[in-house]
Design a protein around this motif. Structure first.
Motif, short mmCIF file in Angstrom:
data_model
loop_
_atom_site.label_atom_id
_atom_site.label_comp_id
_atom_site.label_asym_id
_atom_site.label_seq_id
_atom_site.Cartn_x
_atom_site.Cartn_y
_atom_site.Cartn_z
N ALA A 147 0.83 -1.21 0.00
CA ALA A 147 0.00 0.00 0.00
C ALA A 147 0.87 1.26 0.00
O ALA A 147 0.49 2.28 -0.58
CB ALA A 147 -0.94 0.00 1.21
N TYR A 148 2.02 1.17 0.64
CA TYR A 148 2.91 2.34 0.65
C TYR A 148 3.31 2.72 -0.78
O TYR A 148 3.28 3.89 -1.16
CB TYR A 148 4.16 2.06 1.50
N PHE A 149 3.67 1.70 -1.58
CA PHE A 149 4.05 1.98 -2.97
C PHE A 149 2.85 2.35 -3.84
O PHE A 149 3.01 2.99 -4.86
CB PHE A 149 4.78 0.76 -3.57
N LEU A 150 1.67 1.91 -3.41
CA LEU A 150 0.45 2.11 -4.21
C LEU A 150 -0.43 3.24 -3.66
O LEU A 150 -1.56 3.38 -4.10
CB LEU A 150 -0.38 0.82 -4.20
N ARG A 151 0.08 4.04 -2.71
CA ARG A 151 -0.85 4.90 -1.97
C ARG A 151 -1.39 6.07 -2.76
O ARG A 151 -2.39 6.67 -2.37
CB ARG A 151 -0.22 5.37 -0.66
N TYR A 152 -0.73 6.43 -3.86
CA TYR A 152 -1.26 7.50 -4.72
C TYR A 152 -1.71 6.90 -6.03
O TYR A 152 -0.99 6.09 -6.58
CB TYR A 152 -0.20 8.57 -4.98
N PRO A 153 -2.85 7.30 -6.60
CA PRO A 153 -3.81 8.22 -6.00
C PRO A 153 -4.78 7.52 -5.05
O PRO A 153 -5.06 6.34 -5.21
CB PRO A 153 -4.56 8.75 -7.22
N ASN A 154 -5.26 8.27 -4.07
CA ASN A 154 -6.36 7.83 -3.21
C ASN A 154 -7.22 9.06 -2.93
O ASN A 154 -6.80 10.18 -3.22
CB ASN A 154 -5.82 7.17 -1.93
N PRO A 155 -8.42 8.88 -2.37
CA PRO A 155 -9.32 10.04 -2.19
C PRO A 155 -8.73 11.13 -1.30
O PRO A 155 -9.19 12.27 -1.31
CB PRO A 155 -10.57 9.42 -1.56
#
Lengths: 85, 226
Positions: B21-29
């Motif tokens: 999730a750290y590597f995938l955290r952008y984009p998020n709401p």
């Protein structure tokens, strides 16, 4: 997937990111990775990005920040936080 | 002078999920201000099973409005009015064998005005059976805020030991201005950190329910919405 700062690099970035995420979850996290499988896709994306940073005139600023970050690692090594890269 | 924000927290997700999730955290709401993310370098060391990553993020908004008001226009540049763009350098190390991840993010520009360095250590708990166990993940965050405004340096972070120029009164007002800017930064960090965690949780929830496919689908929607 997150966008690249350079729209012209989005395609090669997406190809690399997809490869990386698969490698990361299927191999790396399971402790079974031997090599970084996505190196050649990374090189293509990286070549595009390097050009883009230069075109935007921010390549030197980024390099300086990276050097500086490396230098301050010494402090955190003492505290045992970030291991050397 | 330096001000420090620090917080400890535990995510209710396995270490494997948290690092992904750290590597995938952008984009998020919660990350509408993040415009782009690029990977500058990524090195895997098979001997130690460590992964080193350097990324460059571009975020909207350079300085809090209250800081902008305190600064001479010459420092901000012609186009900057506080609602500009800022580059962030992020470095991380994941040790999958020992079960920890260390991260560091810092601003690239205006480091003399306010140098912000965020450091996080993620750890799987000692009792955890592995990276995929349900024991959760501990995270310790510190944000260090340092203003050197008014000090003249060849390089921004070079020598904090150098004495500031001018007489006592000038030094005193300079220190007071630096402290004010650091306080504003501290206030902002204490507001943005909970949002950053909420963003991480949304990405982890997507991973838990739909795996990578759900994450990528969610990202596509977040990207369209921003």
């Amino acid at each position: 997937m997150s966008a690249s700062l350079a729209p012209e690099c989005n395609e090669s970035k997406e190809r690399y990111d997809t490869c990386f995420l698969r490698w990361y979850s299927d191999k790396f996290l399971r402790g079974s990775a031997q090599t970084n499988d996505c190196d050649s896709l990374f090189r293509t994306y990286s070549a595009c990005l390097t050009r883009a940073l230069k075109d935007r005139g921010i390549d030197n600023m980024v390099q300086e920040a990276r050097n500086e970050a490396q230098e301050t690692d010494a402090e955190h090594l003492v505290k045992g936080r970030i291991p050397p890269s | 002078m330096v001000k420090v924000y620090s917080q400890n927290y535990a995510y209710d997700y396995p270490f494997a999920t948290v690092t992904l999730a750290y590597f995938l955290r952008y984009p998020n709401p919660y990350s509408r201000h993040v415009l782009s993310t690029d990977v500058l370098d990524r090195t895997f060391d098979p001997a130690t099973q460590r992964l080193y990553t350097t990324r460059l993020h571009l975020k909207r908004s350079r300085l809090p409005a209250a800081v902008v008001k305190l600064l001479p226009r010459s420092l901000l540049g012609a186009s900057a009015n506080g609602d500009s763009q800022a580059y962030i350098l992020e470095r991380s190390v994941v040790d999958v064998r020992e079960g920890w991840m260390a991260t560091e993010s810092r601003n690239l520009e205006l480091t003399t005005v306010l140098d912000v360095i965020e450091r996080q250590t993620y750890k799987r708990p000692l009792e955890a059976k592995g990276n995929f166990g349900d024991e959760g993940t501990e995270v310790a965050t510190t944000v260090t805020l340092h203003s050197r405004l008014g000090q003249r340096f060849r390089r921004a972070r070079e020598s904090a030991a150098e004495a500031p120029q001018g007489n006592f009164l000038a030094r005193w007002s300079q220190a007071s201005l630096q402290s004010t800017i650091e306080s504003i930064g501290l206030n902002r960090a204490s507001k943005s950190q909970p949002n950053a965690m909420e963003g991480m949780k949304i990405v982890m929830e997507r991973l838990r329910h739909g795996g990578m496919v759900a994450v990528l689908e969610g990202m596509r929607k977040d990207r369209e919405a921003s």
